[in-house]
Enzyme design. Structure first.
Site, PDB file in Angstrom:
ATOM      1  N   GLN A  61    -134.907  11.040  40.041  1.00  0.00           N
ATOM      2  CA  GLN A  61    -134.326   9.790  40.528  1.00  0.00           C
ATOM      3  C   GLN A  61    -134.662   8.760  39.447  1.00  0.00           C
ATOM      4  OE1 GLN A  61    -133.515   9.950  44.930  1.00  0.00           O
ATOM      5  NE2 GLN A  61    -135.754   9.774  44.886  1.00  0.00           N
ATOM      6  N   HIS A 112    -142.785   5.789  37.030  1.00  0.00           N
ATOM      7  CA  HIS A 112    -143.248   6.729  36.012  1.00  0.00           C
ATOM      8  C   HIS A 112    -142.289   7.919  36.126  1.00  0.00           C
ATOM      9  CE1 HIS A 112    -147.074   8.947  34.243  1.00  0.00           C
ATOM     10  NE2 HIS A 112    -145.942   9.452  33.748  1.00  0.00           N
ATOM     11  N   HIS A 139    -140.515  11.184  36.709  1.00  0.00           N
ATOM     12  CA  HIS A 139    -141.018  12.425  37.300  1.00  0.00           C
ATOM     13  C   HIS A 139    -139.851  13.311  37.698  1.00  0.00           C
ATOM     14  CE1 HIS A 139    -140.877   9.211  40.326  1.00  0.00           C
ATOM     15  NE2 HIS A 139    -140.535  10.132  41.216  1.00  0.00           N
ATOM     16  N   HIS A 178    -138.716  16.235  40.067  1.00  0.00           N
ATOM     17  CA  HIS A 178    -139.057  16.988  41.280  1.00  0.00           C
ATOM     18  C   HIS A 178    -138.649  18.443  41.056  1.00  0.00           C
ATOM     19  CE1 HIS A 178    -139.465  13.417  44.060  1.00  0.00           C
ATOM     20  NE2 HIS A 178    -138.725  12.867  43.113  1.00  0.00           N
TER      21      HIS A 178
HETATM   22  P1  AMP Z   1    -139.317   9.297  43.996  1.00  0.00           P
HETATM   23  O1  AMP Z   1    -138.922   8.782  45.360  1.00  0.00           O
HETATM   24  O2  AMP Z   1    -138.234  10.090  43.315  1.00  0.00           O
HETATM   25  O3  AMP Z   1    -139.878   8.217  43.130  1.00  0.00           O
HETATM   26  O4  AMP Z   1    -140.476  10.347  44.266  1.00  0.00           O
HETATM   27  C1  AMP Z   1    -141.813   9.998  44.420  1.00  0.00           C
HETATM   28  C2  AMP Z   1    -142.545  11.272  44.687  1.00  0.00           C
HETATM   29  O5  AMP Z   1    -143.908  11.037  44.445  1.00  0.00           O
HETATM   30  C3  AMP Z   1    -142.432  11.777  46.123  1.00  0.00           C
HETATM   31  O6  AMP Z   1    -142.188  13.178  46.114  1.00  0.00           O
HETATM   32  C4  AMP Z   1    -143.796  11.456  46.719  1.00  0.00           C
HETATM   33  O7  AMP Z   1    -144.166  12.363  47.737  1.00  0.00           O
HETATM   34  C5  AMP Z   1    -144.671  11.609  45.495  1.00  0.00           C
HETATM   35  N1  AMP Z   1    -145.931  10.871  45.501  1.00  0.00           N
HETATM   36  C6  AMP Z   1    -146.122   9.566  45.802  1.00  0.00           C
HETATM   37  N2  AMP Z   1    -147.420   9.237  45.625  1.00  0.00           N
HETATM   38  C7  AMP Z   1    -148.044  10.367  45.191  1.00  0.00           C
HETATM   39  C8  AMP Z   1    -149.385  10.686  44.843  1.00  0.00           C
HETATM   40  N3  AMP Z   1    -150.352   9.782  44.876  1.00  0.00           N
HETATM   41  N4  AMP Z   1    -149.659  11.942  44.457  1.00  0.00           N
HETATM   42  C9  AMP Z   1    -148.676  12.887  44.405  1.00  0.00           C
HETATM   43  N5  AMP Z   1    -147.397  12.646  44.736  1.00  0.00           N
HETATM   44  C10 AMP Z   1    -147.081  11.404  45.125  1.00  0.00           C
END
Ligand code: AMP
Length: 191
Positions: free
Chosen positions: A97, A108, A110, A112
């Site tokens: 995303q 940051h 990421h 999935h």
């Molecule tokens: P997005 O909505 O694409 O930004 O995804 C954020 C992702 O980060 C989601 O899958 C959350 O469950 C995950 N997430 C948020 N905070 C943490 C954390 N502290 N440690 C690991 N995953 C996290």
């Protein structure tokens, strides 16, 4: 590969996630999720906390996706039947995303990586994962954004406060990371 304990602190956006990390490469790291949508839903990030995919250099981009491939092979061993059969044992939803309008909640980059198996979304069907993602309200990942503006739902990825998803304890996440780390030694990256 170094263990989580002899490395300096690593952050995913604002969150300290050192013990959740199971793989560190030249430019990337992989961590277990606080609230996985399905078992094995992990994240792969660049070590430099770039906000957007287009901020990555060519080397960072190549490393990021080679790391994604390696995590797929790892997750295939853990969640597919027969174990490790990435081509026939199961599938993956691999998603970024990229920006607030797309639903990004942690500032940051990421990726999935979500292992998918037959019937994992129940009677709702395979693509229900996207409905599930879009329908959620609020998120842990976006907590820090509240200071300015919490991203409104816009993307298709699951919000972390979905009623069906529960936050794991630090111990649970560390145990999962340790399990993956132990398996990784004989799992290759790119072709
Ligand atoms: P997005 O909505 O694409 O930004 O995804 C954020 C992702 O980060 C989601 O899958 C959350 O469950 C995950 N997430 C948020 N905070 C943490 C954390 N502290 N440690 C690991 N995953 C996290």
């Amino acid at each position: 590969m170094s263990s989580a304990t002899d490395r300096p602190e690593i952050k995913f956006g604002p969150y300290e996630v050192t013990k959740q990390i199971f793989l560190v490469t030249a430019h990337s790291f992989a961590l277990v999720n606080l609230k996985p949508i399905v078992p094995g839903h992990i994240l792969v990030c660049p070590r430099t906390a770039h906000l957007r995919l287009t901020d990555l250099s060519a080397a960072e981009t190549a490393d990021l996706f080679t790391t994604v491939q390696r995590t797929q092979r790892l997750l295939g061993r853990c969640y597919f039947s027969p174990p490790g059969d990435v081509s026939a044992g199961g599938s993956f939803t691999v998603a970024v995303q990229d920006g607030v309008e797309a639903g990004q909640t942690v500032p940051h980059v990421h990726v999935h990586v979500i292992p998918r198996t037959k019937g994992d979304m129940g009677a709702s069907g395979t693509d229900a994962i996207y409905d599930k993602m879009a329908a959620e309200e609020g998120n842990v990942g976006g907590a820090l954004w509240d200071v300015q503006r919490r991203p409104s739902p816009g993307g298709g990825m699951a919000r972390v406060e979905d009623a069906h998803r529960s936050a794991r304890t630090a111990e649970q996440m560390e145990a999962e990371a340790n399990r993956y780390r132990a398996l990784l030694e004989d799992v290759a990256g790119g072709k």
